[in-house]
Motif scaffolding. Structure first.
Motif, PDB file in Angstrom:
ATOM      1  N   ASP A  32     -24.773  -0.935 -20.100  1.00  0.00           N
ATOM      2  CA  ASP A  32     -25.868  -0.423 -19.283  1.00  0.00           C
ATOM      3  C   ASP A  32     -26.867   0.305 -20.174  1.00  0.00           C
ATOM      4  OD1 ASP A  32     -24.815   2.103 -19.835  1.00  0.00           O
ATOM      5  OD2 ASP A  32     -23.813   2.282 -17.888  1.00  0.00           O
ATOM      6  N   ARG A  33     -27.896   0.930 -19.595  1.00  0.00           N
ATOM      7  CA  ARG A  33     -28.951   1.553 -20.393  1.00  0.00           C
ATOM      8  C   ARG A  33     -28.470   2.788 -21.157  1.00  0.00           C
ATOM      9  NH1 ARG A  33     -32.983  -2.044 -21.375  1.00  0.00           N
ATOM     10  NH2 ARG A  33     -33.399  -3.228 -19.481  1.00  0.00           N
ATOM     11  N   ASP A 113     -31.324  -4.695 -16.208  1.00  0.00           N
ATOM     12  CA  ASP A 113     -31.247  -3.327 -16.739  1.00  0.00           C
ATOM     13  C   ASP A 113     -30.050  -3.152 -17.658  1.00  0.00           C
ATOM     14  OD1 ASP A 113     -29.349  -3.617 -14.817  1.00  0.00           O
ATOM     15  OD2 ASP A 113     -29.736  -1.712 -13.801  1.00  0.00           O
ATOM     16  N   GLN A 114     -29.587  -4.251 -18.260  1.00  0.00           N
ATOM     17  CA  GLN A 114     -28.422  -4.201 -19.148  1.00  0.00           C
ATOM     18  C   GLN A 114     -28.700  -4.978 -20.431  1.00  0.00           C
ATOM     19  OE1 GLN A 114     -25.805  -5.796 -16.142  1.00  0.00           O
ATOM     20  NE2 GLN A 114     -24.781  -3.825 -15.893  1.00  0.00           N
TER      21      GLN A 114
END
Length: 738
Positions: A32-33, A113-114
């Motif tokens: 993830d971010r 978003d990954q």
């Protein structure tokens, strides 16, 4: 994740970009971010000696430590940061590293978003020195400017580079189906060159992915895909659009198995941002080529894409130059010729010269002008009627007219293709182009219609074709496509015609204004002169009468004074007629319902009194009611009836008949006599001002009466005309709108 059922209802929407699985020849970790592991492929233990259950939720530094211990902390984080700064990971991919004694390529990509970390073996089944081979391949590819030779060189060089059993270039048609247009293969394989494949073999969503991810490898169709597990807080499937390892649709896997293909690799070919085709590579045993070899192969595809775009742009420009030059000549004709129709259809250059069509028609001002090979008049009338009702586009084109307008199948050899340039939808004015039927003889790799079978569960399942035996089809009622160059040329023609019409309309409006001013001035002048001449004429007549009363004049003198008096009366009559004619243009008409019978019977009584001794028989037929200005209607019928009596009274058994008839759109009166008649060469001048026929010179008249009648009739929005035969009589017709 719920299993995806493959049936006819959901095949088109199969979520191939989020399959929840990867192919078995690699490993995947998603971050993830915050650089925390959110997803992991279930086979990760083979790579890192750690289970996916323990890895999910861990931090990136734990992954880095599993790979390199404490030797290079943060090395993957550094790669991610470089990619974020560059807004792309292309420059750092692939990153070669050793894990547990084996060498791998790490490929990083963004996914929503990954971030995806994919690990593949760096060993390959391609030639060991692909990069060196690539330079040689590129020079061979581009050696020939001929498009077909370029395609053939490309498949040959790709096959030499990555060593697949069969390499093809597969080109997409407008309707989505594809054709093998070039092929390089092992000698023992049957040729597929020229075979067509239906659009359903590569559905739209797959073609969309080919535009985003330019290479796609399926290393072994027999292996089982690896599931991707997710953290508990991840409620959305992992987006794998840009993944190298994304698992393959089970429909496509079965399709390859049915073809006997064990491994495949594709390279996308784009032209102006659209998918032109694919370099499709098949192997009949499992085959893996590493990421670097695939990227170098992608370079071949990009070079070929650029070459295709250049060749097509070159052809496009050449065609545009020809059409543009022709259009310039046509535009000049429009500017220099008063008639739009003549400029477009009768000059050295016509509308047919700006596209590759076999025929055209211009529908303008209620006329149909044909050029070249077109449907016949009746067919065109019906086609135009259909267009009026069904087309709302300014430019409309089809290659299968009969599919939309079945009546066109009767003339498909002339007009299977149609392009309609709308000049004015309201006025129903068009330029219509036609292309003839172009029969297509297509050989499919199996019957494209057989796609579904009944499964054991009672559902209709998609069944990729088990047979790829050649199946031929003839396609009729279809023309060659309208090219972008032809469409652009037609759009420019539309602009030029509209501009020319507006210019001519402006010139006509200006001319009408000038004519109206001249008409008003002439009307005023004639009224003034006529009015002012009345007094001198009256004085001449009075003096002549006074002189005639004096003594001492001979008979000849009195005869001359009588002639002066007669000519003064004649001049007075002409002046009064001119005043009446001028007054019509100034008068404001007041419309009323008119009892035509009462009006005409009153005129007939007057005529009977005037010509009592001549014994002219006047009969009346039907007298339908009229609507108009009563005084002006009286003037119309007085002139016409008095003329009929006057010019027939000297004949044998003079007879005048007056009758009105009611038609669908108008009321028409006929005033018929059996008098002198009118010579054919005089008919065109009957309603002219001061126009008198050769055979009535001795009969009193001013030559203005019929001109007045015509003007009054036209002020009522009516029509007047005459049919006549010399020495047999005349019929004057006057019609008024209901």
């Amino acid at each position: 994740m719920t299993d995806f059922k493959v049936d006819l209802s959901n095949c088109a929407s199969e979520p191939i970009h989020i399959p929840g699985q990867i192919q078995s020849h690699g490993f995947l970790i998603a971050l993830d971010r915050q650089y925390k592991v959110s997803h992991c492929s279930d086979n990760i233990y083979e790579l890192l000696r750690e289970t996916y259950a323990k890895l999910i939720g861990s931090q990136l530094r734990y992954i880095e430590q599993l790979i390199r211990g404490d030797d290079q902390p943060g090395f993957i984080r550094d790669l991610l940061n470089i990619g974020k700064i560059n807004k792309s990971f292309e420059q750092i991919n692939p990153f070669k590293l050793a894990i547990n004694g084996e060498t791998y390529y790490l490929i990083i990509s963004a996914s929503a978003d990954q971030y995806l970390l994919e690990f593949e073996s760096s060993t390959s089944d391609a030639l060991p020195d692909v990069q060196k081979m690539m330079g040689h391949s590129i020079s061979k590819m581009l050696a020939d400017k001929n498009l077909q030779s370029l395609l053939e060189n490309t498949v040959l060089q790709v096959k030499k580079t990555i060593l697949y059993d069969r390499v093809m270039i597969y080109r997409f048609a407008e309707d989505g189906h594809g054709e093998v247009v070039a092929e390089a293969k092992n000698e023992e394989l049957s040729p597929w060159l020229g075979l067509h494949y239906p659009a359903s073999d590569i559905p739209q969503q797959a073609r969309d992915l080919y535009k985003l991810n330019l290479t796609r490898i399926i290393a072994d169709v027999q292996t089982t895909p690896i599931k991707i597990s997710a953290a508990a807080d991840q409620d959305q499937p992992l987006e794998l659009t840009y993944s190298q390892l994304r698992a393959v649709s089970p429909v496509h896997i079965q399709y390859l198995k049915n073809m006997g293909v064990a491994s495949s690799f594709s390279i996308s070919l784009l032209c102006k941002g659209e998918l032109w085709g694919l370099i499709a590579c098949h192997n009949y045993t499992p085959k893996f080529i590493d990421f670097l070899s695939r990227e170098l192969s992608k370079l071949l595809g990009q070079i070929l894409s650029s070459a295709l775009e250049f060749r097509q742009e070159e052809i496009h420009q050449q065609t545009l130059e020809v059409f543009s030059g022709t259009l310039d000549k046509l535009t000049k004709q429009l500017q220099e010729t008063a008639s739009i129709e003549e400029a477009l259809t009768k000059g050295p250059v016509t509308v047919l010269d700006i596209v590759h069509a076999s025929g055209a028609v211009l529908v303008y001002e209620k006329n149909i002008t044909k050029i070249g090979i077109t449907p016949d008049d009746g067919q065109l009338t019906e086609l135009i009627s259909w267009l009026n009702q069904n087309n709302n586009q300014p430019l409309y084109h089809l290659t299968k007219l009969a599919a939309h307008y079945p009546a066109a199948d009767n003339y498909r050899t002339v007009a299977s293709g149609i392009m309609v340039v709308v000049i004015s939808k309201e006025l129903e004015e068009y330029v219509i182009y036609f292309k003839p039927e172009q029969p297509q003889f297509i050989t499919w790799a199996g019957n494209p219609e057989k796609q579904a079978v009944m499964g054991g569960n009672g559902l209709m399942h998609i069944s990729p074709r088990n047979s790829f035996q050649q199946w031929s089809q003839t396609i009729l009622s279809t023309s060659l496509a309208w090219s972008p160059e032809e469409i652009n040329s037609a759009l420019r023609l539309q602009e030029e015609i509209t501009y020319a019409i507006n210019q001519k309309a402006g010139a006509i409006r200006l001319l009408n204004e000038q004519l109206q001013r001249a008409y008003d001035e002439l009307d005023t002048f004639s009224y003034t002169v006529s009015h002012d001449l009345k007094n001198p004429i009256a004085a001449i007549k009075a003096y002549a009468q006074l002189v005639a009363r004096s003594q001492g004049f001979t008979d000849r003198d009195r005869m001359l004074l009588g002639r002066i008096n007669q000519r003064a009366d004649q001049m007075h009559l002409m002046i009064v007629s001119i005043l009446d004619y001028s007054r019509i243009g100034r008068s404001a008409f007041k419309y009323h319902n008119i009892d035509a019978r009462a009006l005409i019977e009153d005129i007939v009584r007057d005529q009977s009194l005037i010509y009592e001794s001549q014994n002219v028989k006047i009969t009346l037929g039907s007298m339908p009611e009229l609507k108009g200005d009563p005084m002006m209607m009286l003037q119309i019928f007085s002139n016409l009836i008095s003329n009929a009596v006057k010019y027939s009274k000297h004949g044998h058994a003079p007879h005048v008949h007056i009758e009105g008839t009611v038609n669908d759109a108008d009321i028409c009166y006929a005033i018929k006599d059996n008098g002198l008649g009118i010579a054919p060469h005089n008919l065109k001048n009957v309603f002219g001002l001061f126009s008198r026929m050769d055979n009535v010179k001795d009969i009193e008249g001013s030559g203005v009466g019929l001109a007045i009648v015509k003007r009054v009739v036209e002020k009522h929005n009516g029509r007047i005309w005459v049919e006549s035969e010399l020495n047999k009589g005349s019929v004057f017709f006057v019609s008024f709108n209901k």
